[in-house]
Every structure is written in C-alpha cells, then in structure tokens.
Design an enzyme around this catalytic site. Structure first.
Site, PDB file in Angstrom:
ATOM      1  N   GLY A  11      18.747 -79.161  49.130  1.00 17.13           N
ATOM      2  CA  GLY A  11      17.972 -80.019  50.040  1.00 17.13           C
ATOM      3  C   GLY A  11      17.953 -81.446  49.517  1.00 17.13           C
ATOM      4  NE  ARG A  72      19.104 -75.496  51.643  1.00 13.61           N
ATOM      5  CZ  ARG A  72      18.247 -75.970  50.737  1.00 13.61           C
ATOM      6  NH1 ARG A  72      18.411 -75.706  49.465  1.00 13.61           N
ATOM      7  NH2 ARG A  72      17.200 -76.698  51.112  1.00 13.61           N
ATOM      8  CG  ASP A 103      15.199 -73.644  42.700  1.00  9.02           C
ATOM      9  OD1 ASP A 103      15.794 -74.214  43.635  1.00  9.02           O
ATOM     10  OD2 ASP A 103      14.282 -72.829  42.879  1.00  9.02           O
ATOM     11  CB  THR A 126      13.876 -80.541  44.616  1.00  2.00           C
ATOM     12  OG1 THR A 126      13.045 -79.776  45.505  1.00  2.00           O
ATOM     13  CG2 THR A 126      13.388 -80.317  43.196  1.00  2.00           C
ATOM     14  CB  ILE A 127      10.596 -83.101  48.580  1.00  2.00           C
ATOM     15  CG1 ILE A 127      10.884 -81.860  49.421  1.00  2.00           C
ATOM     16  CG2 ILE A 127      11.456 -84.279  49.004  1.00  2.00           C
ATOM     17  CD1 ILE A 127      10.352 -81.968  50.844  1.00  2.00           C
ATOM     18  CG  ASP A 128      10.553 -77.622  47.403  1.00  7.26           C
ATOM     19  OD1 ASP A 128      10.061 -78.204  48.378  1.00  7.26           O
ATOM     20  OD2 ASP A 128      11.374 -76.694  47.501  1.00  7.26           O
ATOM     21  CG  ASP A 130      10.602 -75.951  42.931  1.00  6.71           C
ATOM     22  OD1 ASP A 130      11.373 -76.915  42.814  1.00  6.71           O
ATOM     23  OD2 ASP A 130      10.871 -74.954  43.616  1.00  6.71           O
ATOM     24  NE  ARG A 155      -9.450 -85.717  57.839  1.00  3.47           N
ATOM     25  CZ  ARG A 155     -10.042 -84.624  57.377  1.00  3.47           C
ATOM     26  NH1 ARG A 155     -10.739 -83.836  58.180  1.00  3.47           N
ATOM     27  NH2 ARG A 155      -9.928 -84.281  56.122  1.00  3.47           N
ATOM     28  NE  ARG A 163      -8.044 -80.461  70.442  1.00  2.00           N
ATOM     29  CZ  ARG A 163      -7.287 -81.049  71.350  1.00  2.00           C
ATOM     30  NH1 ARG A 163      -6.450 -81.999  71.010  1.00  2.00           N
ATOM     31  NH2 ARG A 163      -7.367 -80.671  72.613  1.00  2.00           N
ATOM     32  N   GLY A 171       7.654 -76.286  51.160  1.00  2.00           N
ATOM     33  CA  GLY A 171       7.372 -75.575  49.910  1.00  2.00           C
ATOM     34  C   GLY A 171       7.472 -74.085  50.160  1.00  2.00           C
ATOM     35  NE  ARG A 172      13.278 -72.071  50.755  1.00  2.06           N
ATOM     36  CZ  ARG A 172      14.476 -72.523  51.087  1.00  2.06           C
ATOM     37  NH1 ARG A 172      15.000 -72.193  52.241  1.00  2.06           N
ATOM     38  NH2 ARG A 172      15.170 -73.293  50.283  1.00  2.06           N
ATOM     39  CD  GLN A 255       6.816 -81.948  54.659  1.00  2.00           C
ATOM     40  OE1 GLN A 255       6.136 -81.567  53.726  1.00  2.00           O
ATOM     41  NE2 GLN A 255       7.223 -81.130  55.625  1.00  2.00           N
TER      42      GLN A 255
HETATM   43  O1  F6P Z   1      14.150 -77.279  48.672  1.00  2.00           O
HETATM   44  C1  F6P Z   1      13.597 -78.278  49.447  1.00  2.00           C
HETATM   45  C2  F6P Z   1      13.210 -77.771  50.800  1.00  2.00           C
HETATM   46  O2  F6P Z   1      12.882 -78.924  51.543  1.00  2.00           O
HETATM   47  C3  F6P Z   1      12.100 -76.723  50.846  1.00  2.00           C
HETATM   48  O3  F6P Z   1      10.813 -77.248  50.696  1.00  2.00           O
HETATM   49  C4  F6P Z   1      12.328 -76.128  52.209  1.00  2.00           C
HETATM   50  O4  F6P Z   1      11.775 -74.847  52.294  1.00  2.00           O
HETATM   51  C5  F6P Z   1      13.815 -76.104  52.300  1.00  2.00           C
HETATM   52  O5  F6P Z   1      14.280 -77.143  51.477  1.00  2.00           O
HETATM   53  C6  F6P Z   1      14.388 -76.259  53.686  1.00  2.00           C
HETATM   54  O6  F6P Z   1      15.769 -76.166  53.584  1.00  2.00           O
HETATM   55  P1  F6P Z   1      16.803 -76.452  54.764  1.00  2.00           P
HETATM   56  O7  F6P Z   1      16.806 -77.921  55.033  1.00  2.00           O
HETATM   57  O8  F6P Z   1      18.103 -75.972  54.222  1.00  2.00           O
HETATM   58  O9  F6P Z   1      16.318 -75.686  55.937  1.00  2.00           O
END
Ligand code: F6P
Length: 323
Positions: A11, A72, A103, A126-128, A130, A155, A163, A171-172, A255
C-alpha cells in the site's frame, strides 16, 4: 557497491516519493548509479527497471503516491517468481536494493535474502504504522492529519443533527490510526483490533453520553476491529441506541493520498539517506528506522514479527477524556 536499485511496494503512503528522492540523491552524492524498479516486486520479476538521474526526482518531495508505482505481487510468493527477480538483479548488475514498504514488503525481502543473499535495506512506509523498530512509519502522520480533517467536518454535521457517526479508518490488523486520530478528534469511543469490543459496553457509553447532554457522538472504528467494520457495528447497534440517529462514514483510500506532512517529508528524507549509507556500510537484511531521534537498524524478521504494541497510556487517555 556501485549500482543500487530502489522500489516502493505494498500500500502506498504519503512521503514515499520523498524517500525515493533521498535514496537517489544520496546515491548521486556517493557516485553510485541508481535504478528505479517499477511496481515493487512485480517490476523486479518483469525486469521493469530503469536508471534514474538526479533530475528524475526533482519536484516530487511534496507529491503523494509514488513515482515508482506500487503493487501487491502474488508471484513473488513463489520460488519461480523470486528466481526471475534474482535473474533480473544479475542482469542489471545491482549490488544492493532499497525496499520501501510495510510488513508484506519486508517478509518478501527476508525470504529472498535467505535464498539469494542480495543486500537489502528496508524503509518503513505504511500508513498503518505497524512495524517494530521505528517510532513512526512514513505516511502515518499525513494519514492522521487527513483523518482528523475529515472527522472535524463530520463532527459539524453530527452536531447539527444530534447524530451518532461511526467513522471507519484503515487498519486491517492495527489500531494505530484509529487510536491516535480518535484522541485527536475527541472521539467518544475508539474500537481497535488490539482490544476486545463489547457491544453492550459501547451502548452503555453512548447512552451515558446522552444523559450528559452530548449532542453528537463520534466512534472511530479501525476496519479490522474484532466486532466488525463500521457498517457491521452499526447493524449490531440497531435498536440498542434509540437516542441517536446513526450514520456511517468509511474514509477509505483518501487516507493513503495527499501531500505529505512536514514530519513525513523529513522522516522520509532522513530514512532514504540512512538506507543508502547502510548499504554502503555493508549492512543488509535490516529496516532503518528512527527511534528516539536516532537511526536504528532492525532485522526484517524482528520488524515484522514484533508488531508494535498499542500504547496502553493512550488507551487510558482516550477513555478518561471521553467520559
Ligand atoms: O497496508 C495499508 C493499508 O492501507 C491498510 O490499512 C488497508 O487495510 C490496506 O492497505 C488496503 O489495501 P488495498 O489498497 O490493497 O485495498
């Protein structure tokens, strides 16, 4: 080390271009030829590799995405795919590779390294956020700012209509974006994969907010939460939270885009420079990171396996401030 290849993989994240620029410019500074490998491991397998000039990375430090493209790549999971990649590395006479990604990228690099012993240095992008071995990954800060800007707008309308909004962030497997952005927007609840979500507790919290005259409610949901994604959680809340009219917003891939923040540009520049210097110093099979303002080198396997634990203090902070 006379010829170095660089690629971005997995990603994309804002700041990858700044890292590519830093790799290229540091190579030029050291009289090393540098080659762009397009679409990550896919380009390595297909031989989509071109020499880069210093001017190729002009005017990209501020751009989101990656000029080297990303993918990927399933074929790299196979021995035959990795063999083709190795042959292309030999064909282009690359002495070392800088891999920018997360990762999945480093898992691939680690396996490849064991089979073919090609010097590899990783840069965490990676934006995650992690990965173990760096305080921040490239793109995380920009993604947080994107989420905060979006949720501030949500907001406004949530408040006008009294609401409840469930806002899903990326964030999978990791809740770093959710937790930090949740604190930044003053969310009423934050649901992340690292902690168990009990729907009844969530309902109690939302109900008690109503009693305290809260007019709007924001719940940040990491897409990989154990109770489900934001739509699934909204289903589970149906009928249990009559006080609020509920809406769901999935922020999705916005994001991952946008011009990188100052923090990401500087981090990416620093790590690109450090990665090339690490290769020149004979290091291999490590990810470069910044820990407590110092460059740190972490073996790929450790960076991947020891997923950074969620900061318990931040969890408590979020809990206290949302009471
Ligand atoms: O690994 C970064 C990420 O943005 C995760 O937060 C998200 O779940 C995933 O990639 C989405 O991947 P794709 O763009 O391949 O659907």
């Amino acid at each position: 080390m006379k010829r170095i290849g660089v690629f971005t993989s997995g990603g994309d994240s804002p700041g990858m271009n700044a890292a590519v620029r830093a790799v290229v410019r540091t190579c030029f500074y050291n009289n090393v030829q540098v080659f762009g490998i397009y679409e990550g491991y896919k380009g390595l397998i297909e031989g989509n590799i071109k020499e880069l000039q210093s001017s190729d990375v002009s005017n990209i430090i501020q751009r989101g995405g990656t000029i080297l493209k990303s993918a990927r790549c399933k074929e790299f999971h196979l021995t035959e795919g990795r063999q083709k990649a190795f042959e292309n590395i030999q064909r282009f006479e690359l002495d070392g590779i800088v891999a920018i990604g997360g990762d999945g990228t480093f898992t691939g690099a680690s396996i490849f390294n064991k089979e073919h012993n090609i010097p590899f240095i990783g840069i965490p992008g990676t934006i995650d956020n992690d990965l173990y071995g760096t305080d921040n990954c490239i793109g995380y800060d920009t993604a947080l700012n994107t989420v905060i800007e979006a949720v501030d707008k949500i907001r406004d309308t949530a408040s006008s209509h009294n609401r409840l909004f469930l806002v899903e962030v990326m964030g999978r497997d990791a809740g770093f974006i959710a937790l930090r952005s949740g604190i930044g927007v003053g969310a009423e609840a934050i649901l992340i994969p690292e902690t168990q979500t009990y729907i009844n507790e969530l309902v109690d919290k939302l109900e008690s907010g109503k009693k305290k005259h809260k007019q709007s409610m924001i719940v940040i949901v990491a897409e990989g939460d154990d109770a489900g994604n934001a739509h699934e959680i909204a289903e589970k809340l149906k009928g249990k939270c009559p006080a609020y009219d509920t809406r769901v917003t999935v922020l999705g891939h916005i994001q991952r885009g946008g011009s990188p923040s100052a923090a990401d540009r500087v981090l990416a520049s620093h790590l690109g420079y450090a990665a090339v210097n690490a290769l020149l110093a004979g290091k291999t099979n490590v990810m470069v990171g910044i820990v407590n303002k110092e460059v740190a080198y972490t073996p790929f396997e450790k960076a991947i396996k020891h997923h950074r634990e969620i900061n318990k203090n931040l969890l408590e902070l979020a809990e206290v401030l949302s009471c």
